[in-house]
Design a protein around this motif. Structure first.
Motif, PDB file in Angstrom:
ATOM      1  N   LYS A 173       0.788  -1.213  -0.084  1.00  0.00           N
ATOM      2  CA  LYS A 173       0.058  -0.102  -0.058  1.00  0.00           C
ATOM      3  C   LYS A 173       0.953   1.247   0.210  1.00  0.00           C
ATOM      4  N   ARG A 174       0.498   2.195  -0.819  1.00  0.00           N
ATOM      5  CA  ARG A 174       1.346   3.263  -1.206  1.00  0.00           C
ATOM      6  C   ARG A 174       0.570   4.661  -1.199  1.00  0.00           C
ATOM      7  N   PRO A 175       0.890   5.913  -1.097  1.00  0.00           N
ATOM      8  CA  PRO A 175       0.316   7.115  -1.300  1.00  0.00           C
ATOM      9  C   PRO A 175      -0.233   6.909  -2.826  1.00  0.00           C
ATOM     10  N   ARG A 176      -1.023   7.529  -3.102  1.00  0.00           N
ATOM     11  CA  ARG A 176      -1.568   7.429  -4.649  1.00  0.00           C
ATOM     12  C   ARG A 176      -0.460   7.729  -5.521  1.00  0.00           C
ATOM     13  N   LYS A 177       0.081   8.835  -5.279  1.00  0.00           N
ATOM     14  CA  LYS A 177       1.344   9.425  -6.251  1.00  0.00           C
ATOM     15  C   LYS A 177       2.950   9.196  -5.642  1.00  0.00           C
ATOM     16  N   ALA A 178       2.972   8.244  -4.912  1.00  0.00           N
ATOM     17  CA  ALA A 178       4.341   7.999  -4.307  1.00  0.00           C
ATOM     18  C   ALA A 178       4.769   7.055  -5.409  1.00  0.00           C
ATOM     19  N   PRO A 179       6.176   7.085  -5.505  1.00  0.00           N
ATOM     20  CA  PRO A 179       6.879   6.248  -6.459  1.00  0.00           C
ATOM     21  C   PRO A 179       6.704   4.775  -5.861  1.00  0.00           C
ATOM     22  N   THR A 180       6.988   3.761  -6.568  1.00  0.00           N
ATOM     23  CA  THR A 180       7.060   2.220  -6.263  1.00  0.00           C
ATOM     24  C   THR A 180       8.266   2.175  -5.257  1.00  0.00           C
ATOM     25  N   ILE A 181       8.306   1.245  -4.299  1.00  0.00           N
ATOM     26  CA  ILE A 181       9.466   0.741  -3.753  1.00  0.00           C
ATOM     27  C   ILE A 181      10.447   0.195  -4.592  1.00  0.00           C
ATOM     28  N   GLU A 182      11.893   0.622  -4.394  1.00  0.00           N
ATOM     29  CA  GLU A 182      12.765   0.415  -5.103  1.00  0.00           C
ATOM     30  C   GLU A 182      13.081  -1.275  -5.123  1.00  0.00           C
ATOM     31  N   GLY A 183      13.162  -1.803  -6.223  1.00  0.00           N
ATOM     32  CA  GLY A 183      12.948  -3.209  -6.333  1.00  0.00           C
ATOM     33  C   GLY A 183      12.472  -3.498  -7.857  1.00  0.00           C
ATOM     34  N   PRO A 184      12.252  -4.959  -7.881  1.00  0.00           N
ATOM     35  CA  PRO A 184      11.217  -5.111  -9.143  1.00  0.00           C
ATOM     36  C   PRO A 184       9.780  -4.447  -9.136  1.00  0.00           C
ATOM     37  N   PRO A 185       9.554  -4.088 -10.429  1.00  0.00           N
ATOM     38  CA  PRO A 185       8.372  -3.456 -10.583  1.00  0.00           C
ATOM     39  C   PRO A 185       7.039  -4.268 -10.286  1.00  0.00           C
ATOM     40  N   PRO A 186       5.901  -3.578  -9.855  1.00  0.00           N
ATOM     41  CA  PRO A 186       4.737  -4.495  -9.488  1.00  0.00           C
ATOM     42  C   PRO A 186       4.453  -4.997 -10.809  1.00  0.00           C
ATOM     43  N   ASN A 187       3.430  -6.104 -10.945  1.00  0.00           N
ATOM     44  CA  ASN A 187       2.739  -6.584 -11.927  1.00  0.00           C
ATOM     45  C   ASN A 187       1.530  -5.717 -12.290  1.00  0.00           C
ATOM     46  N   THR A 188       1.033  -5.328 -11.315  1.00  0.00           N
ATOM     47  CA  THR A 188      -0.267  -4.612 -11.636  1.00  0.00           C
ATOM     48  C   THR A 188      -0.389  -3.579 -10.671  1.00  0.00           C
ATOM     49  N   GLN A 189      -1.149  -2.419 -10.655  1.00  0.00           N
ATOM     50  CA  GLN A 189      -1.649  -1.608  -9.454  1.00  0.00           C
ATOM     51  C   GLN A 189      -3.159  -1.313  -9.401  1.00  0.00           C
ATOM     52  N   LEU A 190      -3.594  -1.179  -8.414  1.00  0.00           N
ATOM     53  CA  LEU A 190      -4.937  -0.666  -8.163  1.00  0.00           C
ATOM     54  C   LEU A 190      -5.008   0.802  -7.351  1.00  0.00           C
ATOM     55  N   GLU A 191      -5.665   1.632  -8.042  1.00  0.00           N
ATOM     56  CA  GLU A 191      -5.677   3.017  -7.469  1.00  0.00           C
ATOM     57  C   GLU A 191      -6.942   3.542  -6.854  1.00  0.00           C
ATOM     58  N   GLY A 192      -6.967   4.107  -5.715  1.00  0.00           N
ATOM     59  CA  GLY A 192      -7.941   4.945  -4.928  1.00  0.00           C
ATOM     60  C   GLY A 192      -7.940   6.093  -5.076  1.00  0.00           C
ATOM     61  N   LYS A 193      -8.751   6.729  -4.178  1.00  0.00           N
ATOM     62  CA  LYS A 193      -8.656   8.228  -4.187  1.00  0.00           C
ATOM     63  C   LYS A 193      -7.312   8.836  -3.518  1.00  0.00           C
ATOM     64  N   SER A 194      -6.685   8.126  -2.492  1.00  0.00           N
ATOM     65  CA  SER A 194      -5.728   8.519  -1.768  1.00  0.00           C
ATOM     66  C   SER A 194      -4.539   7.655  -1.846  1.00  0.00           C
ATOM     67  N   SER A 195      -4.794   6.562  -1.954  1.00  0.00           N
ATOM     68  CA  SER A 195      -4.038   5.145  -1.807  1.00  0.00           C
ATOM     69  C   SER A 195      -3.937   4.550  -3.175  1.00  0.00           C
ATOM     70  N   ARG A 196      -2.809   3.707  -3.126  1.00  0.00           N
ATOM     71  CA  ARG A 196      -2.486   2.809  -4.421  1.00  0.00           C
ATOM     72  C   ARG A 196      -2.126   1.495  -3.781  1.00  0.00           C
ATOM     73  N   TYR A 197      -2.312   0.161  -4.562  1.00  0.00           N
ATOM     74  CA  TYR A 197      -1.898  -1.015  -3.887  1.00  0.00           C
ATOM     75  C   TYR A 197      -1.059  -1.199  -5.225  1.00  0.00           C
ATOM     76  N   ASP A 198       0.189  -1.746  -4.850  1.00  0.00           N
ATOM     77  CA  ASP A 198       1.089  -2.306  -5.779  1.00  0.00           C
ATOM     78  C   ASP A 198       1.069  -3.975  -5.580  1.00  0.00           C
ATOM     79  N   ILE A 199       0.647  -4.649  -6.656  1.00  0.00           N
ATOM     80  CA  ILE A 199       0.511  -6.119  -6.554  1.00  0.00           C
ATOM     81  C   ILE A 199       1.900  -6.842  -7.156  1.00  0.00           C
ATOM     82  N   TYR A 200       2.447  -7.863  -6.571  1.00  0.00           N
ATOM     83  CA  TYR A 200       3.500  -8.635  -6.914  1.00  0.00           C
ATOM     84  C   TYR A 200       3.277  -9.668  -7.048  1.00  0.00           C
TER      85      TYR A 200
END
Length: 263
Positions: A230-257
């Protein structure tokens, strides 16, 4: 940001022994029965009263307490009105893609709200919180909820463990959970933005999770099916491999590996 100075107090002598025990376990000053409005030496107290253990800002115009609450408030309302099945966290974990009960490791548990949603939707959840202060709040909230008719069956699916998540996962050779859920503290730099009062208190106590990249790497090695961040919606992804997909809400985002298909 400098570490915040804390002490432990209580509202009534009845809570004195428990409050003293909390202070001793955390190596914090014990003030006994005090009124937070009139405390000047400490900006925040770990405060024990009828409602449970909380973080309470001191001073006359301080906001209300912050505690781990599963019986009433938002958690209770959500439990009584659908349980959160429509929330993005449920979709990110993959509950719509499997009929098998999932074991989720919440490796950055905080006050346990996301874990409670997942437990309410049938997951078995292991919670890890490395801040001793936040861990104490979470343990108190779970203990209070255990005896409640509505919340008790849900928190029975939540197992709170102690220790640093990275060390805890590294100490285990095999997969530790079907899904590992991460919500690391993100440095808040926009001073003009509105921030939840618990986050305003958490940041000086917990600090930023500067080892988030290491946490993600270990999670990818120890999850059976997927890692969700779980990340703030506009935050960069965590350093490392990129997520396979992302789900965005109003203020948060879910990076899915996604590591492999859910059962």
């Amino acid at each position: 940001m400098d570490a915040i100075q804390l002490a432990v107090g209580c509202s009534h002598p009845l809570y004195g022994p428990q409050a003293r025990s909390v202070a001793e376990s955390l190596n914090l000053p014990f003030l006994d029965r005090v009124d937070p409005k009139f405390i000047e030496d400490y900006p925040v107290l770990l405060w024990l009263e009828e409602g449970g253990l909380s973080l309470q800002v001191t001073g006359r115009k301080a906001p209300g307490p912050v505690r781990a609450e599963f019986v009433s408030g938002k958690a209770g309302y959500r439990r009584d009105h659908g349980g959160g099945a429509g929330q993005l966290v449920a979709k990110a974990v993959g509950l719509q893609r499997t009929s098998k009960p999932l074991h989720v490791l919440d490796a950055t548990a905080g006050l346990g709200q996301d874990a409670y949603v997942l437990a309410g939707l049938g997951c078995d959840v292991t919670l890890l919180e490395r801040s001793p202060i936040i861990h104490a709040l979470l343990a108190d909230g779970l203990a209070r909820a255990a005896g409640d008719v509505g919340a008790g069956p849900l928190v029975a699916r939540m197992q709170l463990e102690s220790g640093d998540s990275i060390r805890w996962m590294k100490a285990r050779n095999d997969a530790v959970a079907d899904v590992i859920y991460l919500d690391p503290m993100f440095p808040h730099r926009d001073k003009s933005a509105r921030v939840k009062k618990e986050m305003e208190l958490f940041r000086p106590i917990v600090g930023a999770d500067d080892d988030a990249a290491d946490l993600l790497q270990v999670a990818l090695e120890r999850a059976r099916y997927r890692v969700v961040v779980k990340r703030p919606r506009k935050a960069p992804t965590i350093e490392g491999p990129p997520p396979n997909t992302q789900l965005e809400g109003k203020s948060s985002r879910y990076d899915i590996y996604a590591l492999r298909a859910l059962p």
